[in-house]
Scaffold this motif. Structure first.
Motif, PDB file in Angstrom:
ATOM      1  N   THR A   1       0.811  -1.217   0.000  1.00 23.30           N
ATOM      2  CA  THR A   1       0.000   0.000   0.000  1.00 23.30           C
ATOM      3  C   THR A   1       0.845   1.268   0.000  1.00 23.30           C
ATOM      4  O   THR A   1       0.672   2.136  -0.860  1.00 23.30           O
ATOM      5  N   ASP A   2       1.749   1.389   0.970  1.00 22.48           N
ATOM      6  CA  ASP A   2       2.496   2.644   1.090  1.00 22.48           C
ATOM      7  C   ASP A   2       4.008   2.468   1.150  1.00 22.48           C
ATOM      8  O   ASP A   2       4.731   3.399   1.503  1.00 22.48           O
ATOM      9  N   GLY A   3       4.525   1.284   0.808  1.00 18.14           N
ATOM     10  CA  GLY A   3       5.971   1.101   0.733  1.00 18.14           C
ATOM     11  C   GLY A   3       6.554   1.979  -0.356  1.00 18.14           C
ATOM     12  O   GLY A   3       5.993   2.072  -1.457  1.00 18.14           O
ATOM     13  N   SER A   4       7.669   2.649  -0.070  1.00 16.22           N
ATOM     14  CA  SER A   4       8.208   3.623  -1.029  1.00 16.22           C
ATOM     15  C   SER A   4       8.574   2.985  -2.366  1.00 16.22           C
ATOM     16  O   SER A   4       8.390   3.596  -3.430  1.00 16.22           O
ATOM     17  N   LEU A   5       9.088   1.745  -2.359  1.00 16.05           N
ATOM     18  CA  LEU A   5       9.394   1.082  -3.631  1.00 16.05           C
ATOM     19  C   LEU A   5       8.112   0.709  -4.373  1.00 16.05           C
ATOM     20  O   LEU A   5       8.051   0.817  -5.611  1.00 16.05           O
ATOM     21  N   SER A   6       7.108   0.283  -3.638  1.00 14.66           N
ATOM     22  CA  SER A   6       5.823  -0.061  -4.264  1.00 14.66           C
ATOM     23  C   SER A   6       5.176   1.175  -4.875  1.00 14.66           C
ATOM     24  O   SER A   6       4.623   1.122  -5.986  1.00 14.66           O
ATOM     25  N   VAL A   7       5.252   2.309  -4.161  1.00 13.39           N
ATOM     26  CA  VAL A   7       4.699   3.563  -4.678  1.00 13.39           C
ATOM     27  C   VAL A   7       5.443   3.982  -5.949  1.00 13.39           C
ATOM     28  O   VAL A   7       4.838   4.424  -6.932  1.00 13.39           O
ATOM     29  N   LYS A   8       6.774   3.826  -5.914  1.00 13.81           N
ATOM     30  CA  LYS A   8       7.587   4.168  -7.091  1.00 13.81           C
ATOM     31  C   LYS A   8       7.201   3.289  -8.277  1.00 13.81           C
ATOM     32  O   LYS A   8       7.080   3.785  -9.415  1.00 13.81           O
ATOM     33  N   GLU A   9       7.015   2.003  -8.028  1.00 15.47           N
ATOM     34  CA  GLU A   9       6.611   1.087  -9.103  1.00 15.47           C
ATOM     35  C   GLU A   9       5.275   1.506  -9.699  1.00 15.47           C
ATOM     36  O   GLU A   9       5.104   1.494 -10.925  1.00 15.47           O
ATOM     37  N   GLU A  10       4.328   1.869  -8.850  1.00 20.28           N
ATOM     38  CA  GLU A  10       3.008   2.287  -9.339  1.00 20.28           C
ATOM     39  C   GLU A  10       3.119   3.554 -10.176  1.00 20.28           C
ATOM     40  O   GLU A  10       2.440   3.698 -11.205  1.00 20.28           O
ATOM     41  N   THR A  11       3.973   4.476  -9.739  1.00 25.13           N
ATOM     42  CA  THR A  11       4.175   5.712 -10.498  1.00 25.13           C
ATOM     43  C   THR A  11       4.746   5.403 -11.884  1.00 25.13           C
ATOM     44  O   THR A  11       4.318   5.969 -12.896  1.00 25.13           O
ATOM     45  N   LEU A  12       5.719   4.493 -11.928  1.00 27.57           N
ATOM     46  CA  LEU A  12       6.315   4.112 -13.209  1.00 27.57           C
ATOM     47  C   LEU A  12       5.317   3.387 -14.098  1.00 27.57           C
ATOM     48  O   LEU A  12       5.311   3.579 -15.327  1.00 27.57           O
ATOM     49  N   LYS A  13       4.476   2.551 -13.494  1.00 27.81           N
ATOM     50  CA  LYS A  13       3.457   1.847 -14.287  1.00 27.81           C
ATOM     51  C   LYS A  13       2.449   2.831 -14.886  1.00 27.81           C
ATOM     52  O   LYS A  13       1.994   2.659 -16.018  1.00 27.81           O
ATOM     53  N   GLU A  14       2.115   3.866 -14.115  1.00 31.51           N
ATOM     54  CA  GLU A  14       1.217   4.903 -14.637  1.00 31.51           C
ATOM     55  C   GLU A  14       1.888   5.655 -15.782  1.00 31.51           C
ATOM     56  O   GLU A  14       1.253   5.981 -16.791  1.00 31.51           O
TER      57      GLU A  14
END
Length: 482
Positions: free
Chosen positions: A417-430
């Protein structure tokens, strides 16, 4: 769109000219999008590798916690064919002798009467109440289920079955079969009682309770319900409803397999058994701790190796070499993983009023950020032996131990949900999706541009045709004046 090969009037390659203009218009825009797509894909893959390495380390730390890897106790039995043993971290070092005096047994009953197996045979009707210990069920037998097979199925399939199984035994005697009742669990607390006072027919003969006079019983006790019984150090007697004894000795589980031998009891079943007792030993599992320290160091170094490869820069390589800089070279988020983990490794943990660090257990931090475990095996064994209890608390202490702190830190990077690497991955996927949309939109615009350009060339070809016709007419007119 479909393009013709050449202009009918001009003889120009209209299709080729159109395609060249479209390609020239499309290339810089497509190249820019494709370059960005490649960068995003490379970054996404690199972050995925870092996240995967962190998750692998988290899984190892979690397993360490479950297996009590740094403070485990080892239990051994000198004859596991008789008594098998396991220990948790709560077990204390020591040795004990175990005598298995009695094995736990289930309760088994067999009706004396023979019952017909004919599905048309009616064996009786009414309510049959069956109890096992303090649980009971009531079966209502009617003409719809009063044959032998239906009665057995009704008992075995009842939702409120108290814990027994009914079985049909074909004795080979004339007249049919007998019913056997067996409890699914052992111990004296699981004794069967059958009340058939409200029944008619043969089924009424299945009544049984321990209080019934022997002469009135029409049910044989094939096997009495029985608790397991052991004697510890030839002094303390302990019983259990099953053949497993948990925490009779703190942190130790004993699993009984068969009776040990006796002497002078006139019971050949046990007097003739050579194994008179079983010795169990509980001691610190120092080898497991040593292996766990090695696994921890290897896992950590593997994570650092992945990060170093992805963030590194090799100035000796040619500037045009794509491998000169890692995919995450200069990335602050990945550097944060390394920095915070190093800080955690240097952070002391208080145990019983004293501060301890990794170095106290033979683990040193190298200049390149990797870990090194004491190479001298004998010296490492001494360190573990001298600090065994402390090592376990250092790593496994609830909330304040290294495992808990490391898991919390790593989770701040990998949490879905809020892990910084997970957030970064979601941003890149967008961003990836946005670039895909940009490419789709560019392709649509190029189709429209191709159509417009082709029509312009056709118009030009038509104009050239008209001019040629006019020129031909003028030439004909001029030649007529000669």
């Amino acid at each position: 769109m479909g393009l013709s090969a050449a202009g009918m009037a001009s003889g120009l390659d209209i299709a080729g000219m159109t395609q060249q203009l479209v390609a020239a218009e499309r290339k810089p825009k497509a190249d820019r999008i494709e370059t960005q797509q490649k960068q995003v894909n490379v970054s996404l893959s690199a972050y995925g590798q870092v996240k995967s390495s962190i998750s692998s380390m988290q899984s190892m730390l979690e397993k360490f916690g479950k297996d009590e890897a740094f403070n485990g106790q080892k239990a051994t039995s000198d004859n596991s064919d008789y008594v098998a043993v396991k220990a948790t971290a709560k077990a204390k070092n020591g040795s004990y002798t175990i005598n298995v005096e009695q094995m736990a047994q289930s309760h088994k009953l067999m009706g004396k009467e023979l019952f017909s197996g004919d599905p048309e045979a009616s064996l009786g009707s009414g309510e049959m109440v069956i109890k096992v210990g303090d649980k009971s069920m009531t079966l209502n037998i009617t003409e719809d289920n009063d044959d032998l097979s239906s009665i057995v199925d009704a008992i075995n399939n009842a939702e409120d079955n108290p814990g027994l199984t009914a079985t049909v035994i074909n004795t080979g005697e004339e007249g049919g079969s007998k019913i056997v009742f067996s409890t699914t669990e052992t111990g004296v607390e699981n004794t069967i009682e059958i009340d058939t006072s409200a029944m008619t027919g043969q089924l009424a003969s299945l009544a049984y309770s321990a209080d019934m006079p022997e002469a009135e019983r029409k049910v044989d006790e094939m096997q009495a319900a029985q608790d397991a019984r052991i004697k510890i150090d030839n002094f303390t007697t302990v019983t259990s409803s099953n053949n497993t004894f948990e925490d009779v000795i703190e942190g130790v589980t004993l699993d009984l397999k068969k009776l040990t031998g006796t002497s002078g009891t006139d019971n050949p079943e046990t007097d003739d058994v050579d194994v008179k007792s079983v010795k169990i030993t509980i001691e610190s599992d120092e080898k497991s701790t040593k292996d766990s320290l090695k696994s921890f160091v290897d896992s950590y170094n593997s994570l650092m190796g992945t990060i170093d490869k992805l963030t590194g820069f090799d100035a000796d390589k040619d500037p045009d070499d794509p491998n000169r800089a890692g995919a995450l070279n200069g990335d602050s988020l990945t550097r944060s993983v390394t920095t915070q983990m190093r800080n955690l490794l240097n952070e002391p943990i208080e145990i019983n009023g004293k501060l301890y660090q990794m170095s106290d257990f033979g683990i040193s931090i190298q200049r390149d950020g990797t870990l090194e475990l004491e190479e001298d095996s004998d010296k490492l064994d001494d360190i573990i032996s001298e600090n065994f209890a402390v090592i376990g608390q250092f790593f496994a202490q609830e909330d304040s131990g290294f495992l808990a702190k490391a898991d919390k830190l790593l989770d701040s990077f990998t949490d879905k949900t809020d892990g910084s690497l997970s957030v970064k991955e979601e941003t890149l996927k967008e961003r990836q999706k946005s670039l895909d949309d940009d490419m789709t939109e560019l392709n649509k615009r190029m189709v429209a541009y191709e159509d417009r350009t082709y029509k312009q060339f056709l118009a030009m070809d038509e104009a050239i045709g008209q001019m040629n016709n006019q020129l031909s007419s003028m030439m004909s007119l001029m030649m007529s004046f000669e």
